[in-house]
Design an enzyme around this catalytic site. Structure first.
Site, PDB file in Angstrom:
ATOM      1  N   ASN A   9      18.814  85.937  14.167  1.00 53.21           N
ATOM      2  CA  ASN A   9      18.628  85.520  15.562  1.00 53.21           C
ATOM      3  C   ASN A   9      17.200  85.008  15.672  1.00 53.21           C
ATOM      4  O   ASN A   9      16.256  85.789  15.682  1.00 53.21           O
ATOM      5  CB  ASN A   9      18.858  86.723  16.485  1.00 53.21           C
ATOM      6  CG  ASN A   9      18.569  86.388  17.941  1.00 53.21           C
ATOM      7  OD1 ASN A   9      18.405  85.225  18.300  1.00 53.21           O
ATOM      8  ND2 ASN A   9      18.493  87.417  18.780  1.00 53.21           N
ATOM      9  N   TRP A  10      17.073  83.682  15.724  1.00 50.86           N
ATOM     10  CA  TRP A  10      15.728  83.095  15.739  1.00 50.86           C
ATOM     11  C   TRP A  10      15.057  83.182  17.102  1.00 50.86           C
ATOM     12  O   TRP A  10      13.873  82.875  17.224  1.00 50.86           O
ATOM     13  CB  TRP A  10      15.809  81.629  15.292  1.00 50.86           C
ATOM     14  CG  TRP A  10      15.839  81.463  13.810  1.00 50.86           C
ATOM     15  CD1 TRP A  10      15.696  82.447  12.869  1.00 50.86           C
ATOM     16  CD2 TRP A  10      16.006  80.234  13.099  1.00 50.86           C
ATOM     17  NE1 TRP A  10      15.764  81.897  11.614  1.00 50.86           N
ATOM     18  CE2 TRP A  10      15.954  80.547  11.720  1.00 50.86           C
ATOM     19  CE3 TRP A  10      16.184  78.914  13.481  1.00 50.86           C
ATOM     20  CZ2 TRP A  10      16.082  79.568  10.733  1.00 50.86           C
ATOM     21  CZ3 TRP A  10      16.311  77.948  12.503  1.00 50.86           C
ATOM     22  CH2 TRP A  10      16.257  78.269  11.143  1.00 50.86           C
ATOM     23  N   LYS A  11      15.808  83.489  18.136  1.00 52.20           N
ATOM     24  CA  LYS A  11      15.249  83.522  19.495  1.00 52.20           C
ATOM     25  C   LYS A  11      14.543  82.171  19.777  1.00 52.20           C
ATOM     26  O   LYS A  11      15.025  81.146  19.305  1.00 52.20           O
ATOM     27  CB  LYS A  11      14.323  84.729  19.660  1.00 52.20           C
ATOM     28  CG  LYS A  11      15.012  86.013  19.165  1.00 52.20           C
ATOM     29  CD  LYS A  11      14.294  87.269  19.462  1.00 52.20           C
ATOM     30  CE  LYS A  11      15.095  88.437  18.871  1.00 52.20           C
ATOM     31  NZ  LYS A  11      14.545  89.737  19.185  1.00 52.20           N
ATOM     32  N   HIS A  93      22.757  89.883  24.407  1.00 55.27           N
ATOM     33  CA  HIS A  93      21.569  90.418  23.720  1.00 55.27           C
ATOM     34  C   HIS A  93      20.714  91.174  24.745  1.00 55.27           C
ATOM     35  O   HIS A  93      20.648  90.784  25.918  1.00 55.27           O
ATOM     36  CB  HIS A  93      20.772  89.267  23.097  1.00 55.27           C
ATOM     37  CG  HIS A  93      19.668  89.757  22.225  1.00 55.27           C
ATOM     38  ND1 HIS A  93      18.450  90.156  22.737  1.00 55.27           N
ATOM     39  CD2 HIS A  93      19.600  89.955  20.880  1.00 55.27           C
ATOM     40  CE1 HIS A  93      17.683  90.564  21.729  1.00 55.27           C
ATOM     41  NE2 HIS A  93      18.358  90.447  20.601  1.00 55.27           N
ATOM     42  N   GLU A  95      17.659  91.188  25.327  1.00 51.92           N
ATOM     43  CA  GLU A  95      16.667  90.360  26.031  1.00 51.92           C
ATOM     44  C   GLU A  95      17.326  89.597  27.178  1.00 51.92           C
ATOM     45  O   GLU A  95      16.709  89.367  28.219  1.00 51.92           O
ATOM     46  CB  GLU A  95      15.984  89.408  25.040  1.00 51.92           C
ATOM     47  CG  GLU A  95      14.977  90.147  24.173  1.00 51.92           C
ATOM     48  CD  GLU A  95      14.766  89.564  22.792  1.00 51.92           C
ATOM     49  OE1 GLU A  95      15.080  88.384  22.573  1.00 51.92           O
ATOM     50  OE2 GLU A  95      14.282  90.312  21.915  1.00 51.92           O
ATOM     51  N   GLU A 165      22.585  97.262  18.635  1.00 56.44           N
ATOM     52  CA  GLU A 165      21.150  97.016  18.609  1.00 56.44           C
ATOM     53  C   GLU A 165      20.449  97.983  19.561  1.00 56.44           C
ATOM     54  O   GLU A 165      20.356  97.703  20.768  1.00 56.44           O
ATOM     55  CB  GLU A 165      20.851  95.577  19.043  1.00 56.44           C
ATOM     56  CG  GLU A 165      21.479  94.524  18.153  1.00 56.44           C
ATOM     57  CD  GLU A 165      20.647  93.250  18.126  1.00 56.44           C
ATOM     58  OE1 GLU A 165      20.292  92.830  17.028  1.00 56.44           O
ATOM     59  OE2 GLU A 165      20.338  92.707  19.192  1.00 56.44           O
ATOM     60  N   GLY A 171      12.369  94.439  17.652  1.00 57.20           N
ATOM     61  CA  GLY A 171      11.025  93.858  17.617  1.00 57.20           C
ATOM     62  C   GLY A 171       9.908  94.885  17.641  1.00 57.20           C
ATOM     63  O   GLY A 171       8.749  94.540  17.839  1.00 57.20           O
ATOM     64  N   SER A 211      14.769  95.739  14.083  1.00 56.65           N
ATOM     65  CA  SER A 211      13.787  95.903  13.005  1.00 56.65           C
ATOM     66  C   SER A 211      14.438  96.094  11.641  1.00 56.65           C
ATOM     67  O   SER A 211      13.944  96.850  10.801  1.00 56.65           O
ATOM     68  CB  SER A 211      12.812  97.044  13.324  1.00 56.65           C
ATOM     69  OG  SER A 211      12.117  96.755  14.514  1.00 56.65           O
ATOM     70  N   GLY A 232      16.282  89.736  13.635  1.00 51.92           N
ATOM     71  CA  GLY A 232      15.393  88.875  14.420  1.00 51.92           C
ATOM     72  C   GLY A 232      14.200  88.450  13.578  1.00 51.92           C
ATOM     73  O   GLY A 232      14.269  87.502  12.790  1.00 51.92           O
ATOM     74  N   GLY A 233      13.100  89.193  13.705  1.00 49.43           N
ATOM     75  CA  GLY A 233      11.839  88.838  13.043  1.00 49.43           C
ATOM     76  C   GLY A 233      12.001  88.482  11.567  1.00 49.43           C
ATOM     77  O   GLY A 233      11.469  87.466  11.103  1.00 49.43           O
TER      78      GLY A 233
HETATM   79  P1  PGA Z   1      14.356  92.314  15.351  1.00 50.81           P
HETATM   80  O1  PGA Z   1      15.360  91.664  16.415  1.00 50.81           O
HETATM   81  O2  PGA Z   1      15.046  92.278  14.010  1.00 50.81           O
HETATM   82  O3  PGA Z   1      13.131  91.452  15.400  1.00 50.81           O
HETATM   83  O4  PGA Z   1      14.098  93.702  15.795  1.00 50.81           O
HETATM   84  C1  PGA Z   1      16.748  91.884  16.372  1.00 50.81           C
HETATM   85  C2  PGA Z   1      17.423  91.168  17.497  1.00 50.81           C
HETATM   86  O5  PGA Z   1      16.807  91.015  18.563  1.00 50.81           O
HETATM   87  O6  PGA Z   1      18.584  90.731  17.375  1.00 50.81           O
END
Ligand code: PGA
Length: 254
Positions: A9-11, A93, A95, A165, A171, A211, A232-233
């Site tokens: 997930n590149w956001k 998600h 966010e 998640e 994050g 994470s 994500g990251g």
């Molecule tokens: P993260 O994000 O791996 O940076 O914690 C995961 C996500 O938001 O899907």
């Protein structure tokens, strides 16, 4: 038998050229079984899908609107995603829930729209730190599953991917332990089993996100009810993401 999926997930990250180069390099990989899905910024979907002729990577959206069409300025529908060949979309998600006020009801509508348009939803569920500390994890997850999937017909439920998640792990660098993650995944698996059937539960992938990185991916993906990750990251770095895919390949071979 589970087949591990590695989803990124590149956001809101990467320029178009960076995205194009990253995906071109990943597509050089020859994978045995691992499915790789990358959720990219919506602006690039069309061009990335069009250039993705012999794909190793499935290009996904990060969100879509809950309506099919209409006066919704700035929005993109799952119907539109399908019309350019997008096969997956992240839905709900955390966010989107916290920053953009998405409720379980909105998410339920998005899931239905995706299924109508033949876009596979990756439904995100997860508890906040406060909810975990109050021992509400299972009731929160159950409520998210029940309300998001309430109107889904049993004939289409197998098109769904679920991502657990924990919000406190996204994050933050604080990953759920293998046991913490496995317990919730098992809870989701059992919920699918009793709500639908054991056969259906066996077919719905449940990914872990929060994470997830090169250090913990192998142990997490080895847990019985964890089918891979939504990352994500660690999906932003080509070398790191490739190595996570290699780990998944090794596990899929064994
Ligand atoms: P993260 O994000 O791996 O940076 O914690 C995961 C996500 O938001 O899907």
């Amino acid at each position: 038998m589970k087949e591990i999926i590695v989803a990124g997930n590149w956001k809101m990250n990467k320029t178009y050229l960076e995205a194009k180069e990253f995906i071109a390099r990943l597509n050089k990989k020859e994978l045995f079984k691992t499915k790789v899905v990358l959720a990219v910024p919506s602006l690039y979907l069309d061009r990335l899908v069009e250039n993705n002729e012999q794909p190793t990577v499935y290009i996904a959206a990060q969100n879509c609107n809950e309506n099919k069409s209409g006066a919704f300025t700035g929005e993109v529908s799952s119907h539109m995603l399908a019309s350019i060949g997008v096969q997956y979309s992240i839905i709900g998600h955390s966010e989107r829930r916290t920053l953009y006020g998405e409720t379980n009801e909105t998410i339920a509508k998005k899931i239905l729209q995706c299924l109508h348009s033949n876009v596979k939803p990756i439904l995100c569920v997860g508890e906040t730190l406060e909810e975990r500390e109050k021992e509400e994890t299972y009731s929160v997850i159950k409520n998210q599953l029940e309300s998001s999937l309430a109107h889904v017909d049993i004939s289409t439920i197998e098109k769904i991917i679920i991502a657990y998640e924990p919000v406190w792990a996204i994050g933050t660098g604080k990953t759920a332990t293998n046991d913490q993650a496995q317990e919730v995944h098992k809870f989701i698996f059992n919920w699918l089993m009793t709500t639908y059937s054991p056969q259906i539960a066996e077919k719905i992938p449940i990914l872990y996100g929060g994470s997830c990185n090169l250090e913990n991916a192998k142990d997490l993906f080895s847990q019985k009810n964890i089918w891979g990750g939504l990352i994500g990251g660690a999906s932003l770095d080509l070398e790191v993401f490739s190595k996570i895919i290699n780990l998944a390949e090794d596990l899929n071979r064994n």
